[in-house]
Design an enzyme around this catalytic site. Sequence first.
Site, PDB file in Angstrom:
ATOM      1  N   GLU A   1       0.838  -1.198   0.000  1.00  0.00           N
ATOM      2  CA  GLU A   1       0.000   0.000   0.000  1.00  0.00           C
ATOM      3  C   GLU A   1       0.878   1.256   0.000  1.00  0.00           C
ATOM      4  OE1 GLU A   1      -2.770  -0.118   3.227  1.00  0.00           O
ATOM      5  OE2 GLU A   1      -3.963   1.558   2.463  1.00  0.00           O
TER       6      GLU A   1
ATOM      7  N   ALA B   1      -8.194   2.963   8.692  1.00  0.00           N
ATOM      8  CA  ALA B   1      -7.665   1.981   9.639  1.00  0.00           C
ATOM      9  C   ALA B   1      -6.138   1.919   9.665  1.00  0.00           C
ATOM     10  CB  ALA B   1      -8.226   0.597   9.331  1.00  0.00           C
ATOM     11  N   SER B   2      -5.471   2.386   8.612  1.00  0.00           N
ATOM     12  CA  SER B   2      -3.996   2.397   8.672  1.00  0.00           C
ATOM     13  C   SER B   2      -3.448   3.652   8.018  1.00  0.00           C
ATOM     14  CB  SER B   2      -3.417   1.146   7.990  1.00  0.00           C
ATOM     15  OG  SER B   2      -3.514   1.251   6.591  1.00  0.00           O
ATOM     16  N   THR B   3      -2.178   3.899   8.285  1.00  0.00           N
ATOM     17  CA  THR B   3      -1.512   5.060   7.684  1.00  0.00           C
ATOM     18  C   THR B   3      -0.131   4.625   7.213  1.00  0.00           C
ATOM     19  OG1 THR B   3      -0.934   7.391   8.008  1.00  0.00           O
ATOM     20  CG2 THR B   3      -0.564   5.957   9.886  1.00  0.00           C
ATOM     21  N   GLN B   4       0.314   5.175   6.090  1.00  0.00           N
ATOM     22  CA  GLN B   4       1.588   4.772   5.499  1.00  0.00           C
ATOM     23  C   GLN B   4       2.522   5.964   5.329  1.00  0.00           C
ATOM     24  OE1 GLN B   4      -1.134   2.106   5.406  1.00  0.00           O
ATOM     25  NE2 GLN B   4      -1.478   3.539   3.757  1.00  0.00           N
TER      26      GLN B   4
HETATM   27  N1  LIG Z   1     -13.753  14.850   5.529  1.00  0.00           N
HETATM   28  C1  LIG Z   1     -13.803  13.832   4.697  1.00  0.00           C
HETATM   29  N2  LIG Z   1     -13.428  12.627   5.157  1.00  0.00           N
HETATM   30  C2  LIG Z   1     -13.485  11.607   4.306  1.00  0.00           C
HETATM   31  C3  LIG Z   1     -13.894  11.746   2.956  1.00  0.00           C
HETATM   32  N3  LIG Z   1     -13.838  10.536   2.370  1.00  0.00           N
HETATM   33  C4  LIG Z   1     -13.399   9.686   3.315  1.00  0.00           C
HETATM   34  N4  LIG Z   1     -13.209  10.326   4.488  1.00  0.00           N
HETATM   35  C5  LIG Z   1     -12.736   9.780   5.762  1.00  0.00           C
HETATM   36  O1  LIG Z   1     -11.313   9.821   5.731  1.00  0.00           O
HETATM   37  C6  LIG Z   1     -10.769   8.634   6.318  1.00  0.00           C
HETATM   38  C7  LIG Z   1      -9.894   7.965   5.304  1.00  0.00           C
HETATM   39  O2  LIG Z   1     -10.667   7.658   4.179  1.00  0.00           O
HETATM   40  P1  LIG Z   1     -10.035   6.716   3.076  1.00  0.00           P
HETATM   41  O3  LIG Z   1      -8.746   7.262   2.673  1.00  0.00           O
HETATM   42  O4  LIG Z   1     -11.077   6.464   2.062  1.00  0.00           O
HETATM   43  O5  LIG Z   1      -9.783   5.413   3.985  1.00  0.00           O
HETATM   44  P2  LIG Z   1      -9.939   3.901   3.585  1.00  0.00           P
HETATM   45  O6  LIG Z   1      -9.271   3.686   2.297  1.00  0.00           O
HETATM   46  O7  LIG Z   1     -11.362   3.512   3.667  1.00  0.00           O
HETATM   47  O8  LIG Z   1      -9.163   3.207   4.785  1.00  0.00           O
HETATM   48  P3  LIG Z   1      -7.832   2.304   4.764  1.00  0.00           P
HETATM   49  O9  LIG Z   1      -8.272   0.917   4.452  1.00  0.00           O
HETATM   50  O10 LIG Z   1      -7.274   2.433   6.139  1.00  0.00           O
HETATM   51  O11 LIG Z   1      -6.922   2.892   3.747  1.00  0.00           O
HETATM   52  C8  LIG Z   1     -11.955   7.824   6.770  1.00  0.00           C
HETATM   53  O12 LIG Z   1     -12.153   8.148   8.125  1.00  0.00           O
HETATM   54  C9  LIG Z   1     -13.116   8.333   5.958  1.00  0.00           C
HETATM   55  O13 LIG Z   1     -14.333   8.228   6.656  1.00  0.00           O
HETATM   56  C10 LIG Z   1     -14.278  13.046   2.517  1.00  0.00           C
HETATM   57  O14 LIG Z   1     -14.643  13.262   1.367  1.00  0.00           O
HETATM   58  N5  LIG Z   1     -14.209  14.044   3.436  1.00  0.00           N
HETATM   59 CA   LIG Z   2      -7.012   3.788   1.720  1.00  0.00          CA
END
Ligand SMILES: Nc1nc2c(ncn2[C@@H]2O[C@H](COP(=O)(O)OP(=O)(O)OP(=O)(O)O)[C@@H](O)[C@H]2O)c(=O)[nH]1
Ligand SMILES: [Ca+2]
EC number: 3.6.1.5
Length: 509
Positions: free
Chosen positions: A174, A216-219
Amino acid sequence: MEQPRGTKQKKSCQKNVFIILGFLFILAIITIITVAIIQNKPLEKNVKYGIVLDAGSSHTNLYIYEWPAEKENDTGVVKQVDMCKVDGPGISSYYKEPEKAGLSLKKCMDEAKGVVPENRQRETPLYLGATAGMRLLSMVNPGLSDQVLSSVENNLELYPFDYQGARIITGQEEGAYGWITINYLLGKFVQDESWLSFFPGLKGSETFGALDLGGASTQITFVPENDIESPDNSLHFRLYGRSYNVYTHSFLCYGKDQALQQLFASNIKPTDTILQDPCFNVGYTRNVNVTGLYKNHCTAAYRKSLNVTNVQVIGTGNHDQCLQNVLEIFNRSQCTYSRCSFNGVFQPHLQGDFGAFSAFFFVMDFLKLADIKNPKSLEDAKETVRKFCSRPWQEVKVEFPKTKEKYLSEYCFSGTYILSLLEVGYGFNSTSWDSIRFVGKISGSDAGWTLGYMLNLTNMIPAELPPSRPLSHEGYVALMVVSSLVLVAVLLIIWLSCCKEKCLEKGII
Ligand SMILES: Nc1nc2c(ncn2[C@@H]2O[C@H](COP(=O)(O)OP(=O)(O)OP(=O)(O)O)[C@@H](O)[C@H]2O)c(=O)[nH]1
Ligand SMILES: [Ca+2]
């Protein structure tokens, strides 16, 4: 008054010369351009497509990419042409009814059928990569995570695309694919650096590091200056004729949703039905069902038996207290390497510029801290978050009526968490802060791991520089036009000098 005979003859001679020259000039241009266009016809555009589903912990996104088939080994030619947000939560949330995970993808898969032309669908690769949500589910219950993946697979196979599999990608992948994506989009991989060898000391343009904050994770991924002490964090790439030693680490449970779960798990008292929470604005309340809270791998360290099933979270909007709580989830006390980020994880000195995307961008963009034209210092960013946390919830809601309540209510926590992760977790300071760019899209494509994943699996990034191609059609036509103009100009000069001599002989000039 009548003009002298010599002057009349001179004018008529010049007129004829110009008419003939003009005629020859136009004829030459038309002939050369026609020949160039006819003889060097561009090949009919052969566009290829690729589809990647990013099955994240919080939700799934579908991305469609396209690129010209004849240029697929160049850098920066793949473009995102569509993005579809799957309705509902991430696929891991369907563990109780796995069949629904596959069905949830229907709307976006149907959309993909409309975007990719029918005659290209059979050759269009389709991938699904699941990230931290599924990683967590497979740690707690591998059987259930297999069922969710099967459900997804059964549904994806129904479509006319070239289905290439659904799998859980590792945190290392990732990080690495996110790094490849942003550097590919920024054009950092292919550069003609041969001239730089004449200036020993001078280096080519360096790659950007990648910072991805999910649910859930950060890279964190970058090319460090010094050695990478832990093999688990070290990757080697050879891309377009250059070698890269890349550092990467994925912190499971440190995505922003799981970080918040950690805070709840650590702060909830066994018998209290109310949690006064400084990371939410004053006046905000939320009910949290805590029955499953400690079953989660991310909250295991805070496990305690609770006498309550529901807790009401009441915001107190106290930024300093929120910061103190957030800092507690970063363990900086033990490190067996020369240096660490947190939780005993090796991290070399930060190096170069960084692109920060996903939730780093969503949150910083909302707080107006992501404007590249108007960059804010680390101190300004802290002040902005502090001010946001101190605002009453009612006032915030009135100002942003269209923003999803989940996102809006968490900006105080998210802003505080992001600044803590970057400063205390990864070690950015007031100076290195200026090297972070918060980006959502780069040249029209979303920053994230999906593009890098597809580039890698379709072998679109060669290890060595591809041999330079013959001139493109446009280049060929331009070259022909320029050389014909030069030719005509030379002819014109020769002609005029000849004409001058003849005219002088005849006494015309
Ligand atoms: N403010 C805001 N938060 C968002 C938006 N879309 C997603 N998020 C939030 O931002 C965080 C990261 O979103 P994503 O990058 O889509 O995370 P993910 O891919 O589901 O999670 P991982 O499996 O850990 O990578 C989550 O808490 C989402 O609820 C948006 O358009 N605006
Ligand atoms: Ca992601």
